[in-house]
Write a protein that holds these residues in place. Structure first.
Motif, mmCIF file in Angstrom:
data_model
loop_
_atom_site.group_PDB
_atom_site.id
_atom_site.type_symbol
_atom_site.label_atom_id
_atom_site.label_comp_id
_atom_site.label_asym_id
_atom_site.label_seq_id
_atom_site.Cartn_x
_atom_site.Cartn_y
_atom_site.Cartn_z
ATOM 1 N N ARG A 230 3.884 5.192 -8.867
ATOM 2 C CA ARG A 230 3.699 3.955 -8.113
ATOM 3 C C ARG A 230 3.699 2.805 -9.102
ATOM 4 N N THR B 207 1.437 5.626 0.493
ATOM 5 C CA THR B 207 2.495 4.764 -0.055
ATOM 6 C C THR B 207 3.647 5.648 -0.529
ATOM 7 N N ASP C 68 7.252 3.614 -6.039
ATOM 8 C CA ASP C 68 7.452 2.206 -6.367
ATOM 9 C C ASP C 68 6.673 1.224 -5.496
ATOM 10 N N ASP C 69 5.822 1.749 -4.623
ATOM 11 C CA ASP C 69 4.931 0.837 -3.895
ATOM 12 C C ASP C 69 3.837 0.399 -4.870
ATOM 13 N N ASP D 249 -3.412 -1.276 -1.724
ATOM 14 C CA ASP D 249 -2.053 -0.748 -1.815
ATOM 15 C C ASP D 249 -1.134 -1.555 -0.914
ATOM 16 N N SER D 250 0.158 -1.271 -1.000
ATOM 17 C CA SER D 250 1.119 -1.989 -0.159
ATOM 18 C C SER D 250 1.639 -1.078 0.953
ATOM 19 N N GLY D 251 0.792 -0.138 1.339
ATOM 20 C CA GLY D 251 1.168 0.814 2.391
ATOM 21 C C GLY D 251 1.042 0.193 3.774
ATOM 22 N N GLY E 256 -1.168 -4.152 3.378
ATOM 23 C CA GLY E 256 -1.694 -2.834 2.993
ATOM 24 C C GLY E 256 -3.195 -2.739 3.197
#
Ligand SMILES: Nc1ncnc2c1ncn2[C@@H]1O[C@H](COP(=O)(O)OP(=O)(O)OP(=O)(O)O)[C@@H](O)[C@H]1O
Ligand SMILES: [Mg+2]
Length: 466
Positions: free
Chosen positions: A339, A373, A376-377, A396-398, A453
């Motif tokens: 990640r 995620t 690369d997130d 996170d960018s999930g 996220g």
């Protein structure tokens, strides 16, 4: 034998009151006896003085001149001066008992020849003790002479000591009897009062016994009034509340754990039962079973952590360097997945905390972030100190956590509703995070991270002691 509290209270009270009464009776007795001695001595010197004055001034009524007969002088004095209670006077003339007071005495002393002889031998005022039919007698003998009369005269004042003493004994007896009566009364009153005071305590005890007999923790004591006993009952109820909570929580925990462990067991059994003879099939089953056992193992470990969390000694507090903690969590987490790992911000502070447990909590959050995620997130970790509070977060960018799930995902065995397939978490991770944070006196929550996220924030108060 069990002594009741009531008996003990009354016993002690009676002992103290009894002792006090005995001391006062004994003191009274001693004082009265000393007074008696003093009074008798004073009486004796008074009598001697009166006799001296009488002898100096007595006149013969017929001649009008001073009395010249010793017997007459003493007889005149006897008539002039009546004795007090328990007292007798008599005169001795020429060695023989002569006249006695008209008032009848408790015992005759003038008839005791030996005594009379001894008294008649006195040449100076003298005092002594002798026995009589009416007990011990204290006496003084005062020699009296009249210049015109060659016969020696003696005046005897005798006081019946035993009779005086008997009076005191009588008074002390009455005093003792009333003391016993008072003691009995005090005992009865004490018994009654102690009974009333202890009755609520007995009630508390009985209820406590019933509760422990029936193991029914929902029962409570009836709290009445606002005295110490009511406070005791309230404290007891409060303790029961806590116990009940703990038991209920424990029962749920065991129920949940049993329920959740049953699934992997069923899965394992199913696979084993269906396993054929084909080596490839066997290898596949073995892999599945091992995997499932691995999952069970993790679950049991997590459950043990949760079980320990509420207990004292769960945390091992030391000085923790927040910057160091933050950076090292990111370093360790890199192994969890490919990640874009970032450090948002670090707090330059040292706080008392359990470093290992905090790391464990942050790793759980990082593992969750990885799970939600893709390659690369972004996953970022940070720490900050605000208003004597430490904040540590993992974002996170999930897909984030839907608002409806933000509370419940922290509960044991709770997985989110919007679950992507292929995920086999037990739902214990966030429960562990929460127990660790709560053990530190803090809270954990999830908010929406910038970009949508999930951002899990742990807030822990900085305390000097934990
Ligand atoms: N970073 C995250 N993004 C989105 N949802 C999350 C995230 N972290 C947790 N969740 C949701 O919260 C639920 C509970 O998480 P938790 O860590 O308690 O259990 P788990 O990850 O499912 O299982 P375990 O941690 O026991 O392996 C998850 O099932 C998921 O739905
Ligand atoms: Mg998890």
């Amino acid at each position: 034998m069990r002594v009741s509290a009531r008996g003990r209270i009354v016993g002690w009270m009676l002992a103290v009151v009894g002792l006090a009464l005995s001391i006062s009776i004994f003191a009274t007795w001693t004082v009265l006896l000393t007074r008696l001695d003093d009074r008798m001595n004073l009486e004796f010197s008074n009598e001697a003085e009166k006799l001296r004055r009488y002898a100096a001034t007595a006149l013969d009524p017929r001649t009008g001149r001073p009395v010249d007969d010793v017997a007459e002088l003493l007889t005149g004095y006897l008539a002039y001066n009546p004795p007090d209670r328990w007292e007798t006077f008599f005169s001795i003339v020429g060695g023989q008992a002569d006249r006695v007071t008209a008032v009848e005495a408790p015992a005759r002393l003038d008839t005791d020849n030996t005594l009379v002889r001894r008294l008649a031998a006195a040449t100076r005022p003298d005092h002594g003790v002798t026995e009589s039919a009416a007990g011990t007698v204290w006496y003084v003998v005062i020699p009296v002479t009249v210049s015109a009369d060659p016969r020696p005269g003696h005046f005897v004042v005798a006081s019946f000591y035993d009779l005086h003493r008997e009076e005191i004994v009588g008074a002390i007896r009455v005093l003792s009897l009333s003391a016993v009566a008072a003691l009995g009364l005090a005992g009865a009153a004490g018994w009654f009062v102690a009974g009333r005071v202890l009755a609520p305590i007995r009630l508390v005890r009985r209820t406590a016994e019933q509760i422990s007999d029936s193991s029914d923790l929902t029962r409570r004591l009836h709290v009445r009034g606002d005295d110490d006993v009511a406070a005791l009952a309230a404290t007891f109820n409060h303790m029961l509340d806590r116990l009940e909570q703990v038991f209920v929580a424990q029962r749920h925990f065991v129920d949940d754990a049993g329920h959740e462990l049953r699934t992997p067991i069923t899965v394992i059994r199913g696979h084993l039962e269906l396993m054929g003879d084909d080596p490839a099939d066997r290898a596949e089953t073995l892999a599945l079973v091992t995997d499932e056992l691995e999952r069970m193992n993790r679950m049991v470990d997590d459950l043990l952590t949760l079980a320990k969390a509420g207990q004292p000694g769960f945390l091992d507090i030391e000085e923790v360097e927040l910057a160091d903690l933050t950076v090292s969590v990111v370093a360790k987490s890199r192994a969890l997945g490919e990640r874009r790992w970032r450090v948002d911000q670090v707090a330059e502070a040292r706080v008392p905390a359990d470093r290992q447990r905090l790391t464990q909590a942050m790793m759980q959050l990082a593992a969750n972030a990885v799970r939600h995620t893709a390659v690369d997130d972004l996953i970022a970790v940070g720490s900050a100190v605000r208003d004597r509070m430490v904040e540590v977060w993992v974002r996170d960018s999930g897909p984030g956590v839907p608002a409806a799930d933000r509370e419940r995902i922290f509960a044991r065995f709770m997985r989110g509703t919007g679950q992507t397939g292929g995920h086999d978490g037990a739902g214990l991770g966030l429960a562990i995070v929460r127990s660790i944070v709560e053990a530190h006196g803090g809270t954990v929550r999830v908010v929406e991270a910038p970009g949508g996220g999930a951002c899990f924030v742990m807030t822990i108060p900085i305390r000097t002691t934990l």
